[in-house]
Design a protein around this motif. Structure first.
Motif, PDB file in Angstrom:
ATOM      1  N   GLY A   1      -4.060   3.260   2.358  1.00 28.99           N
ATOM      2  CA  GLY A   1      -4.200   4.691   2.127  1.00 28.99           C
ATOM      3  C   GLY A   1      -3.336   5.520   3.046  1.00 28.99           C
ATOM      4  O   GLY A   1      -3.668   6.658   3.360  1.00 28.99           O
ATOM      5  N   SER A   2      -2.221   4.959   3.512  1.00 27.43           N
ATOM      6  CA  SER A   2      -1.309   5.741   4.344  1.00 27.43           C
ATOM      7  C   SER A   2      -0.751   6.909   3.544  1.00 27.43           C
ATOM      8  O   SER A   2      -0.292   6.738   2.430  1.00 27.43           O
ATOM      9  CB  SER A   2      -0.135   4.877   4.816  1.00 27.43           C
ATOM     10  N   GLN A   3      -0.820   8.090   4.149  1.00 29.53           N
ATOM     11  CA  GLN A   3      -0.335   9.293   3.468  1.00 29.53           C
ATOM     12  C   GLN A   3       0.490  10.105   4.435  1.00 29.53           C
ATOM     13  O   GLN A   3       0.135  10.225   5.609  1.00 29.53           O
ATOM     14  CB  GLN A   3      -1.529  10.168   3.045  1.00 29.53           C
ATOM     15  N   PRO A   4       1.573  10.700   3.982  1.00 28.92           N
ATOM     16  CA  PRO A   4       2.294  11.619   4.847  1.00 28.92           C
ATOM     17  C   PRO A   4       1.593  12.981   4.864  1.00 28.92           C
ATOM     18  O   PRO A   4       0.641  13.191   4.119  1.00 28.92           O
ATOM     19  CB  PRO A   4       3.660  11.736   4.177  1.00 28.92           C
ATOM     20  N   ASP A   5       2.073  13.895   5.717  1.00 29.79           N
ATOM     21  CA  ASP A   5       1.565  15.264   5.665  1.00 29.79           C
ATOM     22  C   ASP A   5       1.897  15.869   4.300  1.00 29.79           C
ATOM     23  O   ASP A   5       2.802  15.410   3.612  1.00 29.79           O
ATOM     24  CB  ASP A   5       2.209  16.101   6.777  1.00 29.79           C
ATOM     25  N   PHE A   6       1.186  16.959   3.970  1.00 27.39           N
ATOM     26  CA  PHE A   6       1.280  17.443   2.592  1.00 27.39           C
ATOM     27  C   PHE A   6       2.705  17.810   2.171  1.00 27.39           C
ATOM     28  O   PHE A   6       3.098  17.636   1.044  1.00 27.39           O
ATOM     29  CB  PHE A   6       0.349  18.648   2.398  1.00 27.39           C
ATOM     30  N   TYR A   7       3.504  18.308   3.148  1.00 24.21           N
ATOM     31  CA  TYR A   7       4.806  18.838   2.738  1.00 24.21           C
ATOM     32  C   TYR A   7       5.795  17.738   2.387  1.00 24.21           C
ATOM     33  O   TYR A   7       6.839  18.006   1.818  1.00 24.21           O
ATOM     34  CB  TYR A   7       5.386  19.737   3.848  1.00 24.21           C
ATOM     35  N   LEU A   8       5.495  16.495   2.769  1.00 24.76           N
ATOM     36  CA  LEU A   8       6.377  15.413   2.367  1.00 24.76           C
ATOM     37  C   LEU A   8       5.794  14.610   1.211  1.00 24.76           C
ATOM     38  O   LEU A   8       6.418  13.676   0.723  1.00 24.76           O
ATOM     39  CB  LEU A   8       6.665  14.486   3.547  1.00 24.76           C
ATOM     40  N   ALA A   9       4.599  15.002   0.767  1.00 25.29           N
ATOM     41  CA  ALA A   9       3.939  14.216  -0.267  1.00 25.29           C
ATOM     42  C   ALA A   9       4.724  14.242  -1.568  1.00 25.29           C
ATOM     43  O   ALA A   9       4.636  13.312  -2.367  1.00 25.29           O
ATOM     44  CB  ALA A   9       2.517  14.723  -0.485  1.00 25.29           C
TER      45      ALA A   9
ATOM     46  N   PRO B   1       0.798  -1.222   0.000  1.00 20.77           N
ATOM     47  CA  PRO B   1       0.000   0.000   0.000  1.00 20.77           C
ATOM     48  C   PRO B   1       0.836   1.280   0.000  1.00 20.77           C
ATOM     49  O   PRO B   1       0.311   2.346  -0.272  1.00 20.77           O
ATOM     50  CB  PRO B   1      -0.820  -0.106   1.290  1.00 20.77           C
ATOM     51  N   CYS B   2       2.110   1.180   0.309  1.00 26.06           N
ATOM     52  CA  CYS B   2       2.885   2.421   0.423  1.00 26.06           C
ATOM     53  C   CYS B   2       3.135   3.067  -0.932  1.00 26.06           C
ATOM     54  O   CYS B   2       2.803   4.232  -1.141  1.00 26.06           O
ATOM     55  CB  CYS B   2       4.205   2.174   1.150  1.00 26.06           C
ATOM     56  N   HIS B   3       3.755   2.314  -1.858  1.00 29.26           N
ATOM     57  CA  HIS B   3       4.025   2.911  -3.171  1.00 29.26           C
ATOM     58  C   HIS B   3       3.587   1.975  -4.293  1.00 29.26           C
ATOM     59  O   HIS B   3       4.087   2.043  -5.403  1.00 29.26           O
ATOM     60  CB  HIS B   3       5.504   3.261  -3.306  1.00 29.26           C
ATOM     61  N   GLN B   4       2.668   1.080  -3.932  1.00 27.56           N
ATOM     62  CA  GLN B   4       1.999   0.234  -4.914  1.00 27.56           C
ATOM     63  C   GLN B   4       2.908  -0.705  -5.687  1.00 27.56           C
ATOM     64  O   GLN B   4       2.639  -1.026  -6.837  1.00 27.56           O
ATOM     65  CB  GLN B   4       1.184   1.079  -5.904  1.00 27.56           C
ATOM     66  N   SER B   5       3.993  -1.150  -5.096  1.00 28.20           N
ATOM     67  CA  SER B   5       4.737  -2.212  -5.758  1.00 28.20           C
ATOM     68  C   SER B   5       3.859  -3.444  -5.772  1.00 28.20           C
ATOM     69  O   SER B   5       3.159  -3.736  -4.809  1.00 28.20           O
ATOM     70  CB  SER B   5       6.036  -2.512  -5.010  1.00 28.20           C
ATOM     71  N   THR B   6       3.900  -4.177  -6.891  1.00 26.59           N
ATOM     72  CA  THR B   6       2.995  -5.300  -7.078  1.00 26.59           C
ATOM     73  C   THR B   6       3.826  -6.543  -7.377  1.00 26.59           C
ATOM     74  O   THR B   6       4.731  -6.508  -8.215  1.00 26.59           O
ATOM     75  CB  THR B   6       2.033  -4.995  -8.236  1.00 26.59           C
TER      76      THR B   6
ATOM     77  N   LEU C   1       1.078  15.661  -6.404  1.00 32.82           N
ATOM     78  CA  LEU C   1      -0.182  15.058  -6.825  1.00 32.82           C
ATOM     79  C   LEU C   1      -0.063  13.533  -6.846  1.00 32.82           C
ATOM     80  O   LEU C   1      -0.952  12.828  -6.377  1.00 32.82           O
ATOM     81  CB  LEU C   1      -0.527  15.576  -8.221  1.00 32.82           C
ATOM     82  N   PHE C   2       1.063  13.027  -7.352  1.00 36.14           N
ATOM     83  CA  PHE C   2       1.184  11.592  -7.494  1.00 36.14           C
ATOM     84  C   PHE C   2       1.598  10.923  -6.189  1.00 36.14           C
ATOM     85  O   PHE C   2       1.723   9.704  -6.129  1.00 36.14           O
ATOM     86  CB  PHE C   2       2.109  11.247  -8.667  1.00 36.14           C
ATOM     87  N   GLY C   3       1.789  11.725  -5.130  1.00 39.90           N
ATOM     88  CA  GLY C   3       1.867  11.141  -3.802  1.00 39.90           C
ATOM     89  C   GLY C   3       0.534  10.497  -3.435  1.00 39.90           C
ATOM     90  O   GLY C   3       0.446   9.721  -2.497  1.00 39.90           O
ATOM     91  N   GLY C   4      -0.508  10.817  -4.217  1.00 33.56           N
ATOM     92  CA  GLY C   4      -1.810  10.189  -3.998  1.00 33.56           C
ATOM     93  C   GLY C   4      -2.264   9.430  -5.226  1.00 33.56           C
ATOM     94  O   GLY C   4      -3.455   9.430  -5.542  1.00 33.56           O
ATOM     95  N   ASN C   5      -1.328   8.769  -5.920  1.00 29.08           N
ATOM     96  CA  ASN C   5      -1.733   8.111  -7.177  1.00 29.08           C
ATOM     97  C   ASN C   5      -2.806   7.052  -6.958  1.00 29.08           C
ATOM     98  O   ASN C   5      -3.661   6.841  -7.818  1.00 29.08           O
ATOM     99  CB  ASN C   5      -0.516   7.543  -7.922  1.00 29.08           C
ATOM    100  N   ASP C   6      -2.783   6.398  -5.778  1.00 31.27           N
ATOM    101  CA  ASP C   6      -3.822   5.389  -5.541  1.00 31.27           C
ATOM    102  C   ASP C   6      -5.188   6.057  -5.387  1.00 31.27           C
ATOM    103  O   ASP C   6      -6.204   5.541  -5.854  1.00 31.27           O
ATOM    104  CB  ASP C   6      -3.485   4.541  -4.320  1.00 31.27           C
ATOM    105  N   ILE C   7      -5.185   7.244  -4.761  1.00 31.45           N
ATOM    106  CA  ILE C   7      -6.459   7.950  -4.575  1.00 31.45           C
ATOM    107  C   ILE C   7      -6.978   8.450  -5.926  1.00 31.45           C
ATOM    108  O   ILE C   7      -8.170   8.340  -6.237  1.00 31.45           O
ATOM    109  CB  ILE C   7      -6.259   9.115  -3.590  1.00 31.45           C
ATOM    110  N   ILE C   8      -6.059   8.968  -6.739  1.00 30.21           N
ATOM    111  CA  ILE C   8      -6.465   9.404  -8.085  1.00 30.21           C
ATOM    112  C   ILE C   8      -7.072   8.225  -8.840  1.00 30.21           C
ATOM    113  O   ILE C   8      -8.140   8.335  -9.439  1.00 30.21           O
ATOM    114  CB  ILE C   8      -5.250   9.942  -8.867  1.00 30.21           C
TER     115      ILE C   8
END
Ligand code: HEM
Ligand code: FES
Lengths: 383, 546
Positions: B299-307, A316-321, B396-403
């Motif tokens: 869906g673990s996400q860091p704070d925005f400034y490290l995204a 889940p962190c960076h989606q390695s599959t 933006l792509f720090g949330g690629n799974d959400i996108i």
């Protein structure tokens, strides 16, 4: 008044804010005369009396407006006072505890604090904008650089001081001083060595990374059992199936040792024999049950998601599959290496056990890792 | 009450006491009426400053209860769902602050929100300074201090985020560890030194704690102080306008207007952050549970400034090299090292060097106290926007799974889009910004040459219609006329000066000519000489009386 402050004034009244480029409604062509009233600095609002001498660039407010503003500001300050009293009352009245009690106290405290701060801020803004004069003071800048003669004098003084100190002429003094200073810088660095309390010589540190407890035996010399993470239940191979999912597994006896879990956590997946492909070592599986390290080979998050239809393990962190049916090879994402497979079997009672350690270090890569997979192949299994 | 004409005794007494001992009168005389120019964008730095003050206050409050220990205990507090669970003392004390200390939850949330506002404020402030060229001589040093503060703040946020030791904060810590251990040559050592052994060990929270509450805040405080002293000495920049020159400052005096305004703005910033802390839940650590390296919440996400670092990690292809094959040395996990170091390095080093590179290109060694309007230095503005686009894509792509989930695009497509956009978007941003800047410059020229559209339509004798243009207001005209051409190195086609002869010199000259110069020729002379003005005015009057 300050000595370097040269004030001139623009006695024009403040104009309403407007979009850049749009004209003023009342003065289409003739801007307000720049210097007209400067000499007096007295604005045209006639009825001001601050009792202060008129100063160019300081345009007092109309007294009627100021009086009105004073009342509004005072209202704001009174409101702030009331909100702060309410804050104190809320602190005493609302006790914390469970979710809802804490929530009530939280909102009461936060709400009154916010209100008080807002009211204070608004009061001061009104004070500044409608009671204090309009300012357009002008202050001169001076070049940052010091004048040439000052620089020259400093330089001369420096040269003189250096000469007096003898640091240039007396070479022995200078060199031994530098000699002494060098290790002085090293001392604090040396002191930090014990930040690492593992007690291993520095050159050996990386060897620790290559092993997990799965390579060890229990006190009575038996291989470690696989137990379910969380419950600590051993797993009977015959009963095991993971419909639609994976099972997170840890070594028996280490269920709460976070240092062990950070390396030794494993996922189990059950396959029908024909589903398994060449990447998975068949003799390290038991009855279609395969065990892979759960620690992602990218930067070490637990690779905890599983999609049964594709047999994909997803981090889940960076989606390695990873493809669980094919030796957990990387299908996509930033991880560069497969999740190492753990050799498993069963003991006499039919419980799953580890037959040895992983063939390669688990988790993120490090400088001394080398191509551990190739090394393992050369050594016939283990690195 | 009438205004006092002399200093009242209550103040004169202590003031005399102090001046007898400090001799501060001269300093106060020079500074009490120091003039501060006014513009909304000058408030951005203040937002950052005030959030830092709030962080110091709320952080100190939190230290009274927070226990920076990874020692394990069984939770026995008031939050029922976690009772009986084994957890670190750090996590238990975060729960205690949230549920058993009155106002604790409020202060925790204010602290976290203030951290976000602090960093966002600094970023916005830095952009303002960049786009207006306020980093130019003599302010390069203050710009550098700012860059250092911003970089330190990222680490300050990272260490704070790791303290509560919940599952989410642990995931962030794990990623940090994976990056640290991957650094070539030193990674393994750093890992053992930071964690006191293998990950996670028992030391990292207490170490992060002293870094978070002492070392880095101390550094930031010292640098902020230096930043403010320099700003005070060099005086604020101002935008061009009527009566404003490179040699003066026009605005309100420190005492009383600026002081009161700043106080109000501090209270306002605090009010907004307090409202956020009250009504916008942030980091509800009790929902995540204690940290275990075996678990993670989706869906673990860091704070925005490290995204942006997270995004870089996510879109990076899986590259890893083993320099010496199977021997136990020489592994470089590019898929970790590049995203962890390159974007941050490009942005921080690029920011730090920009003032000096620009000076090298323009040969401009003058002091600048008038802020540029961004359009008037189109290449600088475009470079800045390209950097913003680069950062923005990574963010933006720090949330690629959400996108992917929201737009129902496959994760692979999204990730590939990120890989392409991270190169394409900056180039596009550059090109578009450049056009926009020139367009805006042209429209300024048009305003100066022909006046502004007055909204009045005039019918001509031949039946046609024209819109009457009128002269822009005086202060606005002065604002537009504040434009200066971007300086260019002096050059001479036939005999280039000495330093510009080699290949590097020729390149420098070429770049200088591309970067500087006047892209849109200005209007000379006044837009409306007396006659034209009269004619126009007449026309307008007629139009109005129709
Ligand atoms: C200067 C910038 C600072 C930043 C960016 C920052 C950021 C953070 C963040 C993001 C957290 C996690 C908050 C949470 O629990 O949701 C945190 C926690 C904490 N910070 Fe700071 N902080 C700063 C300064 C300070 C200072 C000056 C102190 C103390 C003097 C402090 C003390 C603490 C403590 C004790 C915690 C743990 C509280 C808890 O989570 O229960 N911080 N910080
Ligand atoms: S840690 Fe698994 S993808 Fe990054």
């Amino acid at each position: 008044m300050t000595d370097n402050e040269h004030e001139t004034g623009r006695p024009e009244r403040r104009r309403p804010a407007r979009v850049i480029g749009t004209p003023l409604s009342d003065t289409p062509f003739s801007g307000t005369p720049f210097s007209g009233a400067v000499a007096s600095g007295i604005p045209d609002a006639g009825d001001v009396d601050h009792g202060l001498p008129a100063v160019p660039g300081v345009v007092p407010q109309d007294e009627r407006k100021a009086r009105r503003a004073e009342r509004i500001a005072a209202l704001c300050f009174t409101l702030a006072f009331a909100a702060l009293v309410a804050f104190l009352v809320a602190y005493v009245r609302f006790q914390v505890g469970g979710l809802s009690a804490t929530g009530a106290s939280h909102v009461a405290l936060g709400g009154t604090l916010t209100l008080a701060l807002l009211a204070l801020a608004a009061g001061i803004v009104i004070w500044v904008r409608q009671i204090m004069p309009k300012y357009e003071l002008v202050q001169q800048r001076h070049p940052m650089a010091s004048p040439e003669d000052v620089r020259a004098e400093v330089a001369a003084t420096f040269v003189r001081g250096t000469g007096e100190s003898g640091i240039v002429k007396r070479r022995l003094l200078r060199r031994t001083l530098l000699l002494a200073a060098a290790p002085l810088g090293l001392a604090p660095l040396v002191l930090l060595r014990d930040l690492d309390s593992s007690g291993v010589p520095a050159a050996q540190l990386h060897r620790r990374l290559g092993h997990t407890v799965w390579g060890e035996k229990t006190k009575d010399g038996r291989p470690l059992r696989l137990v379910v993470e969380g419950t600590g239940q051993p797993i009977r191979a015959a009963d095991f199936n993971s419909p639609g999912g994976i099972l997170s597994v840890v070594p028996q006896g280490y269920e709460h040792d976070l240092n062990v879990l950070a390396k030794a956590t494993v996922i189990l997946v059950k396959f029908r024999p024909e589903e398994l492909r060449a990447g998975t070592k068949p003799n390290w599986t038991h009855d279609g049950i395969v065990a892979y390290s759960k620690i992602c080979t990218h930067v070490g998050c637990p690779a905890a998601l599983y999609e049964q239809t594709t047999h994909h393990i997803l981090c889940p962190c960076h989606q390695s599959t990873f493809d669980a049916a094919d030796g957990a090879r990387v299908v996509f994402g930033p991880a560069a290496r497969p999740l190492p497979q753990l050799p498993i079997g069963v003991d006499e009672q039919g419980y799953l056990i580890a037959l040895g350690d992983f063939p390669a270090p688990v988790g993120p890569s490090y400088w001394e890792r080398g191509d551990a997979e190739a090394r393992a192949r050369e050594n016939g299994g283990h690195s | 009450m009438s205004e006092p004409r002399t200093v009242p005794e209550r103040i004169a007494g202590p003031a005399t006491f102090l001046d007898d001992r400090l001799g501060a009168g001269g300093f106060v005389r020079r500074n009490i009426r120091k003039v501060f120019p006014d513009h909304w964008s000058f408030l951005l730095g203040e937002i950052a400053l005030y959030s830092f003050v709030i962080l110091l206050l709320t952080g100190t409050f939190l230290t009274f209860w927070f226990k920076p220990s990874m020692g394990e205990i069984v939770y026995n507090g008031t939050y029922a769902p976690l009772r009986g669970v084994t957890m670190s003392e750090a996590y238990a004390s975060s729960l205690q602050i949230s549920f058993e200390v009155r106002g604790g939850l409020l202060i925790r949330q204010i602290h976290h929100w203030a951290a976000l506002v602090f960093i966002a404020g600094m970023m916005a402030h830095a952009l303002r300074v960049f786009f207006t060229g306020a980093y130019r001589k003599p302010r390069e040093l203050n710009w550098l201090i700012g860059v250092v503060i911003l970089s330190i703040a990222l680490f300050e946020g990272l260490t704070g985020y790791s303290l509560p030791d919940d599952l989410l904060s642990g995931a962030g810590l794990r990623v940090t560890q994976g990056v640290v251990i991957g650094l070539p040559v030193v990674g393994t050592y750093l890992n053992f030194f930071l964690f006191g052994g293998e990950y996670p060990g028992g030391d990292v929270i207490s170490r992060f704690y002293s870094i978070h509450i002492l070392l880095l805040p101390g550094l930031i405080l010292a640098l902020v102080t230096a930043h403010l002293i320099l700003m005070w000495m060099q005086k604020h920049t101002q935008f061009p306008g009527k009566g404003r020159t490179n040699r003066n400052v026009v605005g309100a005096p420190f005492y009383p207007a600026f002081m009161a305004k700043s106080g109000a703005f501090f209270l306002f910033t605090f009010a907004v952050i307090a409202a956020l802390g009250t009504f916008a839940q942030i980091n509800p650590v009790w929902l995540y549970g204690p940290y275990s390296p075996a678990d993670i919440s989706a869906g673990s996400q860091p704070d925005f400034y490290l995204a942006f670092l997270e995004g870089a990690l996510r879109i990076m292809p899986a590259w890893e090299i083993n320099l010496f094959g199977t021997s136990q040395v020489g592994t470089i996990p590019l898929s970790v090292v590049i995203p962890a170091l390159v974007p941050l390095g490009v942005i921080v080093v690029g920011m730090a060097l920009y003032p000096f590179l620009e000076r090298w290109l323009t040969g401009d060694n003058r002091e600048h106290h008038l802020a540029d309007r961004p359009r008037n230095n189109p290449h600088r503005t475009s470079i800045g926007m390209a950097a913003v686009a680069f950062y923005g894509v990574l963010w933006l792509f720090g949330g690629n799974d959400i996108i992917s989930a929201n737009f129902r695009i496959s994760l692979y497509t999204t990730t590939w889009a990120g890989r392409i956009l991270v190169f394409v978007a900056p180039a596009l941003a550059y090109a578009i910004t450049y056009r926009v800047c020139l367009g805006l410059q042209r429209s300024d020229v048009a305003v100066l040459a022909h006046g502004v559209e007055s909204g009045v339509i005039k019918r001509l004798p031949n039946g046609g219609y024209v819109e009457v243009h009128s002269r822009p207001a005086e202060d606005i005209e002065a604002h537009l006329r504040g434009k200066e051409p971007v300086p260019v190195l002096p050059y001479d086609e036939t005999v280039p000066p000495k330093g510009l002869r080699g290949p590097l010199g020729r390149l420098r000259l070429r770049m200088s000519r591309a970067y500087g110069g006047e892209k849109v020729p200005p209007v000379n002379g006044h837009p409306h000489d007396e006659d034209g003005q009269a004619a126009l005015q007449e026309g307008q009057n007629r139009a109005l009386t129709r």
